[in-house]
Design a protein around this motif. Sequence first.
Motif, PDB file in Angstrom:
ATOM      1  N   ALA A  26     -80.863 -53.465  16.364  1.00  0.00           N
ATOM      2  CA  ALA A  26     -79.990 -53.263  17.524  1.00  0.00           C
ATOM      3  C   ALA A  26     -80.815 -52.800  18.729  1.00  0.00           C
ATOM      4  O   ALA A  26     -81.667 -51.926  18.610  1.00  0.00           O
ATOM      5  N   THR A  27     -80.549 -53.409  19.878  1.00  0.00           N
ATOM      6  CA  THR A  27     -81.277 -53.049  21.100  1.00  0.00           C
ATOM      7  C   THR A  27     -80.301 -52.720  22.215  1.00  0.00           C
ATOM      8  O   THR A  27     -79.109 -53.054  22.145  1.00  0.00           O
ATOM      9  N   VAL A  28     -80.821 -52.104  23.251  1.00  0.00           N
ATOM     10  CA  VAL A  28     -80.016 -51.811  24.443  1.00  0.00           C
ATOM     11  C   VAL A  28     -79.600 -53.117  25.110  1.00  0.00           C
ATOM     12  O   VAL A  28     -78.497 -53.230  25.652  1.00  0.00           O
ATOM     13  N   VAL A  29     -80.445 -54.116  25.047  1.00  0.00           N
ATOM     14  CA  VAL A  29     -80.108 -55.430  25.610  1.00  0.00           C
ATOM     15  C   VAL A  29     -78.886 -56.003  24.884  1.00  0.00           C
ATOM     16  O   VAL A  29     -77.990 -56.572  25.514  1.00  0.00           O
ATOM     17  N   ASP A  30     -78.820 -55.827  23.575  1.00  0.00           N
ATOM     18  CA  ASP A  30     -77.650 -56.280  22.812  1.00  0.00           C
ATOM     19  C   ASP A  30     -76.386 -55.556  23.267  1.00  0.00           C
ATOM     20  O   ASP A  30     -75.329 -56.167  23.417  1.00  0.00           O
ATOM     21  N   VAL A  31     -76.493 -54.266  23.485  1.00  0.00           N
ATOM     22  CA  VAL A  31     -75.347 -53.473  23.959  1.00  0.00           C
ATOM     23  C   VAL A  31     -74.909 -53.982  25.324  1.00  0.00           C
ATOM     24  O   VAL A  31     -73.720 -54.205  25.574  1.00  0.00           O
ATOM     25  N   ALA A  32     -75.867 -54.180  26.209  1.00  0.00           N
ATOM     26  CA  ALA A  32     -75.555 -54.679  27.556  1.00  0.00           C
ATOM     27  C   ALA A  32     -74.885 -56.046  27.493  1.00  0.00           C
ATOM     28  O   ALA A  32     -73.923 -56.308  28.226  1.00  0.00           O
ATOM     29  N   ARG A  33     -75.366 -56.893  26.621  1.00  0.00           N
ATOM     30  CA  ARG A  33     -74.793 -58.244  26.474  1.00  0.00           C
ATOM     31  C   ARG A  33     -73.320 -58.159  26.057  1.00  0.00           C
ATOM     32  O   ARG A  33     -72.471 -58.858  26.604  1.00  0.00           O
ATOM     33  N   VAL A  34     -73.003 -57.284  25.102  1.00  0.00           N
ATOM     34  CA  VAL A  34     -71.616 -57.102  24.659  1.00  0.00           C
ATOM     35  C   VAL A  34     -70.744 -56.635  25.827  1.00  0.00           C
ATOM     36  O   VAL A  34     -69.594 -57.046  25.959  1.00  0.00           O
ATOM     37  N   LEU A  35     -71.318 -55.795  26.679  1.00  0.00           N
ATOM     38  CA  LEU A  35     -70.563 -55.243  27.811  1.00  0.00           C
ATOM     39  C   LEU A  35     -70.529 -56.185  29.012  1.00  0.00           C
ATOM     40  O   LEU A  35     -69.768 -55.949  29.949  1.00  0.00           O
ATOM     41  N   GLY A  36     -71.384 -57.196  29.016  1.00  0.00           N
ATOM     42  CA  GLY A  36     -71.463 -58.109  30.155  1.00  0.00           C
ATOM     43  C   GLY A  36     -72.139 -57.491  31.363  1.00  0.00           C
ATOM     44  O   GLY A  36     -71.796 -57.802  32.501  1.00  0.00           O
ATOM     45  N   SER A  38     -76.154 -55.622  32.841  1.00  0.00           N
ATOM     46  CA  SER A  38     -77.597 -55.605  32.613  1.00  0.00           C
ATOM     47  C   SER A  38     -77.959 -54.368  31.788  1.00  0.00           C
ATOM     48  O   SER A  38     -77.226 -53.376  31.790  1.00  0.00           O
ATOM     49  N   HIS A  39     -79.103 -54.442  31.122  1.00  0.00           N
ATOM     50  CA  HIS A  39     -79.518 -53.280  30.334  1.00  0.00           C
ATOM     51  C   HIS A  39     -79.817 -52.085  31.243  1.00  0.00           C
ATOM     52  O   HIS A  39     -79.671 -50.944  30.836  1.00  0.00           O
ATOM     53  N   GLY A  40     -80.191 -52.360  32.490  1.00  0.00           N
ATOM     54  CA  GLY A  40     -80.406 -51.281  33.457  1.00  0.00           C
ATOM     55  C   GLY A  40     -79.134 -50.482  33.716  1.00  0.00           C
ATOM     56  O   GLY A  40     -79.186 -49.269  33.932  1.00  0.00           O
ATOM     57  N   PHE A  46     -77.366 -43.685  29.924  1.00  0.00           N
ATOM     58  CA  PHE A  46     -78.197 -43.109  28.865  1.00  0.00           C
ATOM     59  C   PHE A  46     -79.641 -43.466  29.188  1.00  0.00           C
ATOM     60  O   PHE A  46     -80.013 -44.628  29.163  1.00  0.00           O
ATOM     61  N   ARG A  47     -80.443 -42.462  29.495  1.00  0.00           N
ATOM     62  CA  ARG A  47     -81.778 -42.680  30.039  1.00  0.00           C
ATOM     63  C   ARG A  47     -82.720 -43.434  29.096  1.00  0.00           C
ATOM     64  O   ARG A  47     -83.636 -44.103  29.548  1.00  0.00           O
ATOM     65  N   THR A  48     -82.509 -43.289  27.788  1.00  0.00           N
ATOM     66  CA  THR A  48     -83.389 -43.951  26.826  1.00  0.00           C
ATOM     67  C   THR A  48     -82.563 -44.512  25.667  1.00  0.00           C
ATOM     68  O   THR A  48     -81.408 -44.119  25.473  1.00  0.00           O
ATOM     69  N   LYS A  49     -83.187 -45.392  24.914  1.00  0.00           N
ATOM     70  CA  LYS A  49     -82.541 -45.917  23.715  1.00  0.00           C
ATOM     71  C   LYS A  49     -82.264 -44.775  22.740  1.00  0.00           C
ATOM     72  O   LYS A  49     -81.210 -44.717  22.110  1.00  0.00           O
ATOM     73  N   SER A  50     -83.201 -43.846  22.645  1.00  0.00           N
ATOM     74  CA  SER A  50     -83.028 -42.699  21.756  1.00  0.00           C
ATOM     75  C   SER A  50     -81.825 -41.851  22.180  1.00  0.00           C
ATOM     76  O   SER A  50     -81.050 -41.398  21.333  1.00  0.00           O
ATOM     77  N   ALA A  51     -81.652 -41.646  23.478  1.00  0.00           N
ATOM     78  CA  ALA A  51     -80.512 -40.869  23.975  1.00  0.00           C
ATOM     79  C   ALA A  51     -79.195 -41.567  23.647  1.00  0.00           C
ATOM     80  O   ALA A  51     -78.205 -40.912  23.289  1.00  0.00           O
ATOM     81  N   LEU A  52     -79.190 -42.873  23.743  1.00  0.00           N
ATOM     82  CA  LEU A  52     -77.998 -43.645  23.407  1.00  0.00           C
ATOM     83  C   LEU A  52     -77.687 -43.524  21.914  1.00  0.00           C
ATOM     84  O   LEU A  52     -76.545 -43.272  21.517  1.00  0.00           O
TER      85      LEU A  52
END
Length: 194
Positions: A26-36, A38-40, A46-52
């Motif tokens: 699982a990546t932040v890019v995957d999360v962003a894609r689900v939400l429609g 950008s990963h930014g 959430f400043r980092t993947k770890s924080a998320l």
Amino acid sequence: MSDVLTAERILEATEEVLRRYGPAKATVVDVARVLGVSHGTVYRHFRTKSALREAVTKRWLDRTTSELEALAAGPGPAVDRLAAWLTGLFAAKRRKAGDDPELFATYSVLAGEHSGIVHEHITELEQQLARIIEDGRGEGAFSGSPTASPTAARAVFQATARFHDPAYATEWAHEEAEAEFAAVRDLVLRGLTG
């Protein structure tokens, strides 16, 4: 996306992604894609993947803490509340492990990554137990000094670990698990009231 993006919505999407891909892929890019988005955009919340991952783990653990808080703070004699609380903890953990084993395994990995969050969760649960035990001492139902309530709470939590520690999750589905839990719960209650 017409909805306002909130931290809660990001956490919901993260849980969905974790369920689908597991914690390793699982990546932040995957999360962003689900939400429609950008990963930014996700990183603004959430400043980092770890924080998320830490936030989604805390959210998952907080569900149990909130459910049990209602039992700890509820009405009725402390003996009944303690029995209900211990039963509720076992039921909640059992439900999480049995209803969605893949997600449970994922959260077990995440909990290992964020042991501070797990420690906070355990501390909150022990504080709930301590309040019930203090109430029971105030009612005259439980023996011992009120200053020992945190120690008693920790002992009760540790004594019942087989029924809430994820390390034992494979045992919770066994046919005899319910009877074994009831025996331990009743022994703990007798120990406090004796």
